[in-house]
Design a protein around this motif. Structure first.
Motif, PDB file in Angstrom:
ATOM      1  N   ARG B  65       0.838  -1.215   0.000  1.00 49.84           N
ATOM      2  CA  ARG B  65       0.000   0.000   0.000  1.00 49.84           C
ATOM      3  C   ARG B  65       0.863   1.252   0.000  1.00 49.84           C
ATOM      4  O   ARG B  65       0.517   2.249  -0.625  1.00 49.84           O
ATOM      5  N   SER B  69       0.913   4.137  -2.975  1.00 47.35           N
ATOM      6  CA  SER B  69       0.337   5.441  -2.636  1.00 47.35           C
ATOM      7  C   SER B  69       1.048   6.546  -3.410  1.00 47.35           C
ATOM      8  O   SER B  69       2.213   6.413  -3.789  1.00 47.35           O
ATOM      9  N   SER B  70       0.326   7.633  -3.619  1.00 43.24           N
ATOM     10  CA  SER B  70       0.931   8.747  -4.359  1.00 43.24           C
ATOM     11  C   SER B  70       1.244   9.912  -3.425  1.00 43.24           C
ATOM     12  O   SER B  70       1.463  11.028  -3.880  1.00 43.24           O
ATOM     13  N   ALA B  71       1.255   9.653  -2.124  1.00 40.54           N
ATOM     14  CA  ALA B  71       1.521  10.730  -1.154  1.00 40.54           C
ATOM     15  C   ALA B  71       2.952  11.245  -1.309  1.00 40.54           C
ATOM     16  O   ALA B  71       3.871  10.458  -1.521  1.00 40.54           O
ATOM     17  N   TYR B  82       4.051   7.599   7.970  1.00 38.90           N
ATOM     18  CA  TYR B  82       3.036   7.199   6.989  1.00 38.90           C
ATOM     19  C   TYR B  82       2.904   5.674   6.944  1.00 38.90           C
ATOM     20  O   TYR B  82       1.801   5.131   6.866  1.00 38.90           O
ATOM     21  N   ILE B  86      -0.431   3.420   7.695  1.00 38.36           N
ATOM     22  CA  ILE B  86      -0.949   2.343   6.834  1.00 38.36           C
ATOM     23  C   ILE B  86      -1.066   1.050   7.640  1.00 38.36           C
ATOM     24  O   ILE B  86      -2.069   0.336   7.565  1.00 38.36           O
TER      25      ILE B  86
END
Lengths: 115, 183
Positions: B65, B69-71, B82, B86
């Motif tokens: 994940r 993710s594109s964070a 982060y 998750i």
């Protein structure tokens, strides 16, 4: 007094949790980073393929529905314009229709198997 | 997750070039991050779920994940926080699905070679298992990770102003459970 007790609790908890954490970290049997990366890559590709295939499946369903609708429309038109001819040739027409219904799924299966 | 067959893997190998780099980071950068975070993250997952085997699977899921993710994360600390956010969600999902399956996740592995330490870890593991999942995460993030109240709030999706009181209550509860266990 309560504050002192609370501080003692906090210290004890911190110590217990850190010991627990260290023990777990020490005993953990982790896969290699390369393996985790490889599995993630494979899964990402599988997800990408699934997403890419979704519109194709939808298009196939729409095409199938269109073919069935067209066949029904043609049948209805034929029945309106020349019912006598259809009634005279009812047996061969039903046989041809049944054959098509049998052959069509087989053709689809063979085509997909080749892919 | 369903395992892929050999045929499926072979087919995936024939995907177009844009599928070759499906993630926002390189393998080398991932390796560095993994070496820095994996053990700590696994320990967190093991304690959040109370199941070491499940933690193995959830570790993979967490990194997947994260990679997908594109964070935009500027620093290593941001990336680590982060990842823990998750992991919290992943553990929460696993708990929900195991409740739905009626599965019993009480397999708390107590590894280690020193008996006393192992016993103590089992005590801590049992005490944590008897706490609410959110309280478990709170004390772990605060005392093991050394996260600030704001970081804890970000990770658990809570208000920073409520962390102090919640942490105080969670700590009290854990202290009581540890004392109870040592009697």
């Amino acid at each position: 007094m309560m504050d002192a007790l609370d501080d003692a609790d906090a210290l004890e908890i911190e110590r217990a949790l850190r010991e627990d954490h260290e023990g777990l970290c020490h005993a953990a049997h982790l896969p290699d980073a390369g393996l985790v990366w490889w599995r993630a890559t494979i899964r990402a590709r599988a997800d990408a393929a699934r997403i890419a295939e979704h519109p194709i499946a939808v298009a196939h369903s729409i095409a199938g529905a269109c073919v069935v609708a067209l066949a029904c429309a043609l049948g209805a038109l034929a029945w309106r314009t020349m019912p006598e001819l259809i009634l005279q040739n009812a047996v061969p027409l039903v046989a041809a229709l049944a054959l098509c219904l049998l052959v069509a799924p087989l053709a689809v299966i063979l085509a997909l198997a080749k892919d | 997750m369903r395992d892929l067959t050999v045929d499926e893997i072979a087919r995936l190998g024939a995907l177009p070039a844009e599928a070759d780099e499906p993630f926002h980071m390189t393998e080398e950068a991932f390796r560095v991050l993994y070496e820095r975070t994996a053990r700590s993250l696994w320990a967190y997952l093991a304690r959040m779920t109370g199941d070491a085997r499940l933690a193995d699977d959830l570790l993979q899921e967490t990194y997947y994940r994260f990679l997908k993710s594109s964070a935009t994360l500027e620093s290593d600390d941001h990336r680590k926080n982060y990842l823990f956010r998750i992991a919290t969600n992943v553990a929460h999902d696993a708990r929900r699905s195991s409740r739905a399956d009626g599965a019993d996740n009480s397999d708390v592995r107590a590894p280690g070679d020193v008996a006393e330490l192992a016993a103590r870890r089992v005590d801590v593991g049992r005490a944590l298992a008897r706490m609410k999942p959110r309280d478990r995460a709170l004390v772990w993030l605060a005392y093991v990770n050394g996260s600030s109240h704001k970081e804890i709030a970000d990770t658990l999706g809570l208000k920073p102003s409520s962390i102090k009181l919640m942490l105080f209550r969670a700590r009290r509860r854990l202290a009581a459970l540890l004392h109870e266990g040592s009697r």
